[in-house]
Design an enzyme around this catalytic site. Structure first.
Site, PDB file in Angstrom:
ATOM      1  N   CYS A 184       0.838  -1.207   0.000  1.00 26.58           N
ATOM      2  CA  CYS A 184       0.000   0.000   0.000  1.00 26.58           C
ATOM      3  C   CYS A 184       0.872   1.255   0.000  1.00 26.58           C
ATOM      4  O   CYS A 184       1.400   1.639  -1.028  1.00 26.58           O
ATOM      5  CB  CYS A 184      -0.981  -0.032   1.157  1.00 26.58           C
ATOM      6  SG  CYS A 184      -2.328   1.177   0.956  1.00 26.58           S
ATOM      7  N   GLU A 204      -1.493  -8.598   4.009  1.00 28.67           N
ATOM      8  CA  GLU A 204      -1.461  -9.025   5.417  1.00 28.67           C
ATOM      9  C   GLU A 204      -2.857  -9.228   5.987  1.00 28.67           C
ATOM     10  O   GLU A 204      -3.023  -9.887   7.026  1.00 28.67           O
ATOM     11  CB  GLU A 204      -0.673  -8.014   6.258  1.00 28.67           C
ATOM     12  CG  GLU A 204      -1.415  -6.760   6.659  1.00 28.67           C
ATOM     13  CD  GLU A 204      -1.524  -5.712   5.561  1.00 28.67           C
ATOM     14  OE1 GLU A 204      -2.094  -4.631   5.823  1.00 28.67           O
ATOM     15  OE2 GLU A 204      -1.039  -5.974   4.440  1.00 28.67           O
ATOM     16  N   HIS A 206      -3.556  -4.816   0.602  1.00 30.32           N
ATOM     17  CA  HIS A 206      -3.064  -5.240   1.917  1.00 30.32           C
ATOM     18  C   HIS A 206      -3.077  -6.772   2.030  1.00 30.32           C
ATOM     19  O   HIS A 206      -4.013  -7.355   2.579  1.00 30.32           O
ATOM     20  CB  HIS A 206      -3.930  -4.628   3.021  1.00 30.32           C
ATOM     21  CG  HIS A 206      -3.661  -3.181   3.242  1.00 30.32           C
ATOM     22  ND1 HIS A 206      -2.718  -2.733   4.133  1.00 30.32           N
ATOM     23  CD2 HIS A 206      -4.197  -2.082   2.652  1.00 30.32           C
ATOM     24  CE1 HIS A 206      -2.692  -1.403   4.110  1.00 30.32           C
ATOM     25  NE2 HIS A 206      -3.579  -0.983   3.211  1.00 30.32           N
TER      26      HIS A 206
END
Length: 238
Positions: A114, A216, A214
């Protein structure tokens, strides 16, 4: 030998028991994803980006992840900030730009997430769309309220990213900015179904990938983290 991945981290006001003061913090989801690949991690909070400090840090790690966070200061790419932009964080901007440039110089395996994609583009001379809703007419990439949006990322055939995630992947988005002018040295590796740039590969690096989304936030899919760690492990072996 266990691979060591450096994670850029925030310096934020944080409450810890009786204390409420600036502290180095990072959402645990990032480190969980690194640990989930079998690697170890170290946090890299902002500090003065002297040549020696940057060199010592990069020489000590096997791979670098520049994480998400606040908007990059628009003045760094020659523009006045949009009213919707976050307040500038020059400490983090300067530190992460230095880390990214040093990683590219060393061919140190790199993953931008990001803000990390945006830092990469700005570090190499590119620009950003400061407020996507002004361009695409919707907030599909950032609902606000800490709610991640699902969006498609369509990869470019033959790109490094395509070899990792395939030709299309549904991703978790939370951004109101995106790459505008692509910096020299970067190749677009994925776009949205609206042509917004979703990822780039770093030309000439053994492993240099940055994504606008993202990963994660999808802990059941560690392919990007695993690819970074594999590249770091291969570099370490040599």
């Amino acid at each position: 030998m266990t691979v060591l991945i450096g994670l850029s981290s925030y310096m934020e006001q944080a409450a810890m028991g009786l204390w409420d003061r600036p502290a180095a913090v990072l959402p645990r989801v990032y480190s969980d994803c690194v640990v989930g690949t079998g690697a170890a991690f170290v946090a890299l909070p902002p500090q003065p980006p002297t040549l020696d400090a940057v060199s010592r840090v990069l020489d000590a790690i096997d791979g670098l992840i520049v994480t998400g966070g606040k908007d990059v200061d628009a003045r760094l790419y020659g523009q006045e900030p949009h009213p919707e932009n976050d307040a500038p964080r020059p400490d983090r901007d300067q530190w992460e730009i230095a880390l990214v440039r040093g990683a590219i110089e060393r061919d140190l395996p790199f993953l931008g997430i990001c803000r990390g994609l945006q830092i990469l583009n700005v570090a190499l001379g590119g620009t950003l769309i400061q407020h996507l809703p002004d361009v695409i007419g919707s907030n599909r990439y950032s609902y606000g309220g800490a709610v991640f949006a699902d969006n498609p990322a369509i990869t470019e055939p033959g790109s490094r990213l395509a070899s990792i995630v395939g030709d299309r992947v549904t991703v978790k988005s939370y951004h109101h900015q995106a790459i505008d002018r692509v910096a020299d040295g970067l190749t677009v590796s994925a776009r949205g179904d609206d042509a917004v740039i979703q990822a780039v590969d770093v030309d000439g690096m053994t492993f240099g990938v940055a994504v606008q989304w993202h990963p994660e936030e999808s802990p059941d899919d560690l392919r990007l983290f695993a690819a970074l760690v594999d590249a770091a492990d291969a570099r370490l072996a040599h």
